[in-house]
Design an enzyme around this catalytic site. Structure first.
Site, PDB file in Angstrom:
ATOM      1  N   SER A  69       0.841  -1.197   0.000  1.00  0.00           N
ATOM      2  CA  SER A  69       0.000   0.000   0.000  1.00  0.00           C
ATOM      3  C   SER A  69       0.875   1.246   0.000  1.00  0.00           C
ATOM      4  CB  SER A  69      -0.906  -0.002   1.237  1.00  0.00           C
ATOM      5  OG  SER A  69      -1.757   1.121   1.231  1.00  0.00           O
ATOM      6  N   ASP A  70       0.356   2.304  -0.591  1.00  0.00           N
ATOM      7  CA  ASP A  70       1.053   3.585  -0.558  1.00  0.00           C
ATOM      8  C   ASP A  70       0.019   4.698  -0.599  1.00  0.00           C
ATOM      9  OD1 ASP A  70       3.699   4.914  -0.526  1.00  0.00           O
ATOM     10  OD2 ASP A  70       2.944   5.834  -2.356  1.00  0.00           O
ATOM     11  N   THR A  71       0.408   5.851  -0.067  1.00  0.00           N
ATOM     12  CA  THR A  71      -0.477   7.011  -0.023  1.00  0.00           C
ATOM     13  C   THR A  71       0.248   8.221  -0.586  1.00  0.00           C
ATOM     14  OG1 THR A  71      -1.593   6.110   1.917  1.00  0.00           O
ATOM     15  CG2 THR A  71      -1.894   8.460   1.500  1.00  0.00           C
ATOM     16  N   GLY A 105      -3.216   3.631  -2.826  1.00  0.00           N
ATOM     17  CA  GLY A 105      -3.237   2.464  -3.692  1.00  0.00           C
ATOM     18  C   GLY A 105      -2.956   1.212  -2.887  1.00  0.00           C
TER      19      GLY A 105
END
Length: 190
Positions: A69-71, A105
């Site tokens: 996950s990434d922001t 994501g």
């Protein structure tokens, strides 16, 4: 089902949110170099980084379900994690009194099977005074967070409105992840 689930993150916020799900999981931080992703489209960039994190750990644990996950904070351009107090202050000034979009994501991966999704949340800040910005920048809070603020910590005092998934802004859209993970895991049941 006793399939191992791994969160490819060292974020304490993501770990905390993952613990809300009804699945046991392990943490294996990814060594993926986020700076290798140079896309300027925030949705593309956030998914490529999440995928890079997941692939790094999936290569080591091919039988596990890996979650990457990434922001990203986006306002006319991608606002990453600030490296200096000046950079953090500049980011907060650019967000002051305006609405920006946070993209998170998520990639679920096991072997050749992959599911990806993004959540977009609009966050509006109150107008911020120089004093507010300087006081916040003097804390450790802004430096490990995209856009130089943590909505779940001191940055909460800047937020006037939010439209979308609060937890996606924190770093993991857990309600959607629960549903996507449940569906993904069912693909591997005999």
């Amino acid at each position: 089902m006793n399939m191992e689930i791994i969160l490819a993150s060292q974020s304490p916020r993501r770990k905390e949110l993952m613990s809300l799900l009804p699945y046991p999981f392990k943490i294996h931080p990814s060594a993926f170099d986020e700076s290798t992703v140079t896309d300027q489209d925030p949705e593309t960039a956030v998914l490529k980084i999440a995928e890079g994190k997941a692939m790094d750990i999936a290569a080591k644990f091919p039988e596990a379900v890996v979650i990457g996950s990434d922001t990203i904070v986006y306002q006319e351009k991608i606002l990453g994690k600030p490296k200096t107090a000046e950079e953090a202050a500049d980011m907060l000034k650019s967000l002051s009194g305006r609405t920006h979009t946070v993209y998170t994501g998520v990639v679920l991966m096991r072997g050749q099977e992959t599911v990806t999704f993004t959540e977009q949340t609009d966050v509006t800040f109150w107008p911020l005074s120089d004093e507010e910005i300087n006081n916040y920048v003097a804390t450790p809070d802004p430096y490990d967070k995209a856009g130089a603020y943590g909505i779940q910590s001191g940055g909460a005092l800047f937020v006037k409105a939010i439209r979308g998934d609060y937890y996606a802004v924190v770093g993991l859209p857990v309600a959607r992840l629960k549903r996507e993970l449940q569906s993904f895991l069912s693909c591997f049941q005999p």
